[in-house]
Motif scaffolding. Structure first.
Motif, PDB file in Angstrom:
ATOM      1  N   ARG A 224       0.830  -1.213   0.000  1.00  0.00           N
ATOM      2  CA  ARG A 224       0.000   0.000   0.000  1.00  0.00           C
ATOM      3  C   ARG A 224       0.863   1.262   0.000  1.00  0.00           C
ATOM      4  N   GLU A 225       1.945   1.248   0.745  1.00  0.00           N
ATOM      5  CA  GLU A 225       2.831   2.407   0.777  1.00  0.00           C
ATOM      6  C   GLU A 225       3.510   2.630  -0.574  1.00  0.00           C
ATOM      7  N   LYS A 228       1.087   4.250  -2.901  1.00  0.00           N
ATOM      8  CA  LYS A 228       0.957   5.690  -2.667  1.00  0.00           C
ATOM      9  C   LYS A 228       2.083   6.454  -3.363  1.00  0.00           C
ATOM     10  N   GLU A 229       3.326   5.928  -3.263  1.00  0.00           N
ATOM     11  CA  GLU A 229       4.472   6.613  -3.841  1.00  0.00           C
ATOM     12  C   GLU A 229       4.435   6.617  -5.364  1.00  0.00           C
ATOM     13  N   ARG A 231       1.629   6.505  -7.324  1.00  0.00           N
ATOM     14  CA  ARG A 231       0.320   6.872  -7.863  1.00  0.00           C
ATOM     15  C   ARG A 231       0.481   7.727  -9.119  1.00  0.00           C
TER      16      ARG A 231
END
Length: 953
Positions: A224-225, A228-229, A231
């Motif tokens: 998930r992290e 985010k980076e 996207r």
């Protein structure tokens, strides 16, 4: 005649060449024909040398053989240099990779050129800013990455080629290409190497994106992290140096990446040596770029630049260099290493220097003692073995790091206080011995760089290297101390898959729980045969000892186990498992030979060990909460289909310092138990009042019972007929000992401090092999039977401090014609004369030592005249006889006497005459202690011959 060592040197050098080229650096692809020739030459060389050793050779042939040996040694050193350089580069790569975790290096992103990502395996030594002869390769891969018309959101490309061709360097140059930077918003570099671990790859991806260490443990959270980076960004993921051929691991990574990729097209670029790697197999054929060797001219360019820079060369050196370049097989790695070796060597004569110091540079072993000059060590550049014996220096010079070839380094029992940082550059070192280095502090930081280390001999917890898990070739590690800081946790052991032999793990109180203990992965270490688990002695509370010990489950190959200062209340399931237990469990007790349980103070019951089929040695000490040894000790259930024999292989059993143990129970008479037990020791069990019947120990050879003050009875049944040694000491309540009848094998009998005994065991006369009989501090013993005179093998007899004894041996003493040592007294004060000496003169040819003692016996006493016939006597001690006033003249007849001691003879006034003392020509020592009236009579003391060592207190 030719020396056999020459043949060995040639064989070692050629074999090493083949090994390095094929295995270590993987350069054999272009050298296959040369290697086959080498093998043929090796066979011919062996045959020639074997024939030469049988002949008388002429001088030219001898000289040629010696030169051949020198060449072989030099070739061996050159090949070592190649292996050293390979390991150095590998270590540098690993250090670069580790730097991120320490916050010392940030991974590459959009604006940063990919110049510091390095592979974990063998990688090119070519400067990434200049890809020699690879411009076309760069263009081809770049066009593929940014010009492909594929509609997939994640595409795969691969660069494939043998080690040393520069795959990693090519990938760096592609990432640094301007077109690639403009096309991809993010570039991520992950070095995969041998361990294709999906979670690790994802974590390193996130660290590369965030530029900080990842503290997240959950894999889904990591994904998930990353999402985010990334996207709305397309990215290029470089997976460098991929080895794994398992398609499942690749499928797992793809599944994880699907949760990251959005609509924009991204690429994975993989580098690998093999077409069989799963990631390469997944790559479409037109997306695979096969890397070939460079031209000879490019190899020469690399050699020239590395060796001489821009300096002009002589025609001779250039001709040699170009010839070398042709032999590089198009492999840039080989060219780079050779260029580095030739760096700044301008003269052919420099190659003749690996002969200085009369050939010492070719020496492979050096042993220095305390008188040697250590500073000369660096002159021995080719050393493989360096052993310092008794060196009193407090430190070593940094120059020791120049011994590139060193394999074996021993500084045991020296005064060295520190090792230089340079020792971490000994990349070929295989054995390091630091035993008994009491002054040596911690090893220098970076010891984890000794990646070739196989054997580390230490016996001090301070000498365990930080991050020892990096030393994955380690096979020998006697000691590991668990620490609380990073790099000293027990999980470091988990990486040491080759670990074998014996291992002691200290400070287990620093392990937090079962899962952390399982990080050591001891159940996988099938080469470990001896383990010792040790907790701290002074700690308070037991914390989580039980679950920690459960997590330390070993492999079934374990032969010896010691558990020390464990504070749990029960032992783990894997130790109490019966031999026919769960076959799927990791630890099965069938191979365990030795078990020691020390100072486990909270355990109330012993583990069931009776069904361990090969247990031979069992030692239990200091389990102060155990009050009874009962049925649970013998078995944990039974298999009705098998005949039951308990402790079938046990040979030595020791119970010691079991302060609260009150009883040791037997099992049903019909069940065989301890059929192989040879040695039984029960020591310092103060409250123990019962033990199994002695007949249960049918093979017993030695029985020792110390300080069991409440043990009153050992059964009426006889001892094993095999008994050879029986020692019972300080069992003050013991009233009787089983009969000795039929013990013809008994060699030693000692009864000491058994105040309850009033008579010796029956059957003593049948102990025809008895050599040593000691009766000491049996204060209620009233008599010694006459049949002691039938012990014709007796060599030592000691009957002392038996205050109730009135009758002693009578005429039986003279029958002991093999007696060498005799100690008697003191006895009952009621006797009128010293008993038992009437027949002592029959021992004139055998008796060597005689001690007579009588504390507080003040009756008039003179030495029995029979003593003058003991012509073989070498030592005579007269102790505590207040009734003795004079030594007789016949004392001079004891011609063999070497030592004469008089102690505590308060009324002794007269010595024999000077003439009598001078006849004692062999007298070496005359000692007088606490004889005050002799002190008053200086005339008597002056009789002692000046040739005798005279001690007077």
């Amino acid at each position: 005649m030719a020396d056999a060592v020459i043949g060995a040197a040639v064989e070692v050098a050629l074999s090493k060449a083949i090994s390095i080229l094929e295995d270590q650096i993987n350069l054999a692809w272009y050298f296959k024909d040369d290697l086959n020739k080498l093998r043929s030459s090796l066979a011919l060389t062996r045959a020639f040398l074997q024939d030469a050793e049988r002949r008388q050779l002429v001088e030219p042939v001898k000289l040629w053989l010696e030169q051949l040996n020198d060449i072989a040694c030099k070739a061996d050193d050159v090949l070592d240099e190649l292996a050293y350089e390979h390991l150095r580069r590998k270590v540098d790569g690993q250090m670069s990779k580790k730097a991120t975790e320490l916050g010392l290096q940030q991974r590459v992103q959009v604006s940063a050129p990919v110049s510091r990502g390095v592979g974990g395996g063998t990688h090119s030594l070519v400067d990434s800013s200049r890809v020699v002869g690879r411009e076309a390769d760069v263009r081809k891969v770049v066009d593929l990455l940014i010009g492909s018309t594929t509609h997939q959101t994640l595409s795969i490309a691969s660069i494939v080629g043998m080690g040393g061709l520069g795959k990693t360097t090519l990938a760096k140059s592609i990432c640094n290409n301007g077109k690639v930077h403009n096309h991809f918003k993010t570039i991520i570099w992950v070095c995969v190497a041998e361990n294709f671990d999906v979670r690790r790859i994802l974590v390193e991806m996130l660290e590369s994106l965030t530029r900080k260490p990842c503290e997240i443990k959950n894999e889904d959270a990591v994904i998930r992290e990353i999402q985010k980076e990334l996207r709305e960004k397309n990215f290029l993921l470089v997976l460098d140096d991929v080895w794994d051929e398992d398609i499942k691991n690749w499928e797992d990574l793809k599944s994880s990446l699907r949760g990251i990729i959005e609509s924009k097209q991204s690429w994975i670029l993989a580098t690998s040596r093999s077409e069989s790697v799963a990631l390469v197999r997944e790559t479409p054929p037109d997306h695979r770029h096969h890397l070939n060797g460079v031209e000879d001219e490019e190899c020469w360019s690399i050699i020239k630049e590395r060796a001489f820079g821009n300096s002009p060369l002589s025609p001779d050196l250039e001709a040699i260099g170009r010839d070398i370049a042709r032999r590089c097989g198009g492999v840039p790695l080989v060219a780079t290493i050779i260029g580095g070796t030739l760096c700044n060597k301008w003269d052919r004569d420099e190659w003749q220097q690996q002969n200085m110091f009369d050939g010492v540079k070719l020496w492979h072993s050096l042993f220095l003692n305390s008188g040697s000059s250590f500073h000369m060590v660096t002159d021995f550049k080719g050393l493989r073995v360096l052993k310092l014996v008794g060196i009193v220096r407090e430190s070593l010079s940094d120059s020791v790091g120049k011994l590139k070839h060193l394999r074996y380094f021993d500084i045991s029992k020296t005064h060295i206080e520190r090792l230089p940082k340079s020792i971490t550059r000994l990349y070929l070192l295989e054995t390091l011995r630091l035993l008994g280095c009491l002054r040596l502090e911690q090893l220098p930081g970076g010891t984890k760089s000794l990646v070739n280390l196989r054997h580390l001999y230490i016996n001090n917890g301070r000498h365990v290297p930080m991050e020892i898990g990096c030393l994955t070739n380690l096979q020998t590690l006697p000691l590991f101390k668990v620490g609380t800081e990073r790099g000293r946790g027990i999980g470091e052991l988990g990486f040491l898959v080759e670990l074998g032999g014996e291992l002691e793990i200290l400070c287990l109180e620093n392990v937090r729980d079962k899962e952390e203990a399982r990080g050591a992965r001891l159940w996988e270490k099938k080469k470990l045969h001896k383990l010792r688990y040790r907790w701290g002695f002074w700690r308070q509370g037991c914390r989580k000892d039980e679950e920690v010990l459960e997590g330390l489950e070993p492999h079934s190959n374990l032969k010896s186990l010691t558990i020390d200062y464990y504070k749990g209340e029960c032992y783990p399931p894997w130790l109490v498992r019966k031999a026919s237990g769960d076959p799927s469990a990791c630890f099965q007790p069938m191979n365990l030979v030795e078990l020691k349980l020390f100072r486990c103070e909270n355990v109330q019951n012993l583990p069931p060990l009776g069904q361990y089929p090969n247990l031979r040695f069992l030692e239990i000490e200091g389990l102060k909460s155990v009050r009874c040894i009962g049925k649970e000790f013998y078995m944990n259930g039974c298999d009705e289909n098998k005949p039951l024999i308990l402790f079938p292989a046990l040979e030595v059993f020791t119970l010691k310092k079991m302060r609260e143990l009150k009883e040791w129970l037997d099992v049903e008479p019909a069940i065989p138990v301890f059929p192989s037990l040879k040695v039984l020791e029960i020591n310092f069990c103060d409250d123990l009042n019962s033990v199994p019947r002695m007949s249960r120990f049918s093979s017993l050879e030695e029985l020792t019972v110390f300080y069991c003050s409440k043990l009153g009875w050992m059964g009426d049944e006889p001892f094993s007929s095999r008994l050879k040694r029986l020692i019972i000491k300080c069992c003050t309540n013991l009233r009787s000992v089983p009969t000795l009848d039929g013990l013809s094998s008994l060699l030693e009998l000692e009864l000491c401090g058994c105040e309850g005994l009033t008579s010796l065991p029956s059957g003593l006369s049948t102990c025809t092999s008895l050599r040593r009989l000691l009766i000491d501090y049996c204060i209620n013993l009233e008599s010694v039977p006459k049949d002691v005179g039938q012990l014709h093998s007796l060599e030592e007899l000691c009957i002392v401090f038996c205050g109730s004894l009135k009758r002693l041996l009578e005429e039986s003493l003279g029958c002991l014609t093999r007696l060498k040592r005799l100690r008697l007294g003191p006895f009952s004060k009621e006797v009128e004369e010293f008993p038992g000496l009437g027949s002592i003169h029959h021992l004139h040819s055998s008796l060597k030592e005689l001690t007579l003692s009588s504390f507080g016996w003040d009756k008039p006493f003179s030495l029995p005249f029979q003593l003058q016939h003991l012509t073989a006597l070498e030592r005579l001690d007269i102790l505590e006889f207040d009734g003795l006033k004079a030594l007789p003249e016949w004392l001079g007849n004891l011609s063999s006497l070497r030592i004469l001691c008089l102690e505590g003879c308060g009324n002794l006034v007269d010595l024999p005459s000077r003439e009598a003392l001078q006849r004692l020509s062999n007298l070496h020592l005359f000692r007088i202690y606490r004889c005050p009236r002799l002190e008053e009579n200086n005339r008597e003391l002056s009789k002692v011959p000046c040739t005798v060592n005279f001690d007077y207190f």
